[in-house]
Design a protein around this motif. Structure first.
Motif: not given
Length: 296
Positions: A164-171, A194-202
């Protein structure tokens, strides 16, 4: 009502646990976070959005990069909150790794200064990833954005591993997004990533839209996973997290026996753990705190 499993959250108490990395933050999260904080956030969302209320089933705890992992292991073993559905605990990946028996997944932070560059390509890491695949135990990967190519290469060596790749790969910006596109597509071609669609600026709608388009193109909705990270809700209201997710992915009706397969950032089957027998439920997450200079 949409059912949600929050697949990535953190709880901690700095007065009890040593968390030296907090010294490098602005102090706003140097406080206690517990399951009640989590519950209140979802209850508040439902009160404010009665026509779009969600059924918060529970969540997955992810290790917090503490200086004392033995203490963390003990604290989680003593936490019997019914909404704590599963745990992804800290270990150094390798053939001789140690994990508490209650753990459902493993995470070794690959994004921190303590993790050497190229760590995911080291022989002991690959052997440990193979061991986890043999044991049907998933690996949570928080990776530096400029090492996504390396991580894709590591996963390609053990394609049977559930990762599971956290936070969209920290993009976190359009430049990172463009340079990371090929690596994400390579990861998406592997059936168990899988990827967690998270951790990106909104705060940049164009960036968010482009990022989520990339996520869907690389992984398909079935392997996109929702998470709030709990404490990050202090930065981004949960209403933003949920509404943004709902506006970008197709929603399907859940059943009483399983988590929705087609609602990526809301809830999803991810090969994470047995949440309850006899049904094997697959889970995983989403955060919004990169703008504060940290991402866990």
């Amino acid at each position: 009502m949409q059912r949600i499993i929050d697949s990535h959250f953190h709880i901690w108490d700095p007065s009890v646990q040593p968390l030296s990395w907090l010294d490098g933050t602005d102090g706003s999260i140097t406080r206690r976070y517990d399951m009640d904080c989590f519950k209140r956030a979802y209850a508040s969302y439902n009160e404010q959005h009665p026509d779009a209320a969600v059924n918060f089933i529970g969540g997955v705890y992810v290790e917090v990069d503490t200086d004392d992992t033995s203490l963390e292991d003990r604290l989680l073993s003593e936490n019997h909150d019914p909404l704590l559905l599963a745990t992804s605990m800290r270990s150094t990946v390798g053939p001789a790794m140690r994990m508490p028996l209650y753990a459902h997944g493993v995470r070794e932070p690959l994004h921190t200064p303590a993790s050497p560059r190229g760590r995911c390509l080291q022989d002991d890491f690959i052997r440990g990833l193979q061991l986890m695949a043999d044991k049907n135990m998933p690996f949570d990967a928080c990776v530096r954005v400029d090492e996504l190519d390396d991580f894709a290469q590591a996963c390609e060596q053990v394609p049977e591993a559930t990762v599971i790749v956290d936070h969209m790969g920290n993009i976190f910006d359009l430049h990172n997004l463009e340079s990371s596109s090929d690596a994400l597509h390579r990861l998406g071609e592997l059936p168990n990533v899988y990827v967690k669609v998270s951790g990106y600026p909104t705060d940049d709608p164009r960036f968010v839209s482009t990022l989520l388009d990339l996520a869907q193109a690389a992984f398909s909705n079935k392997r996109l996973l929702y998470a709030s990270i709990g404490l990050s809700l202090a930065y981004t209201p949960i209403s933003t997290v949920i509404c943004q997710s709902c506006s970008t992915v197709s929603r399907e009706t859940t059943t009483s026996s399983s988590i929705t397969r087609g609602t990526p950032t809301i809830s999803s089957k991810g090969k994470y753990h047995d949440l309850q027998h006899p049904v094997r439920r697959r889970v995983l997450p989403l955060h919004h705190h990169h703008e504060r200079g940290w991402n866990h």
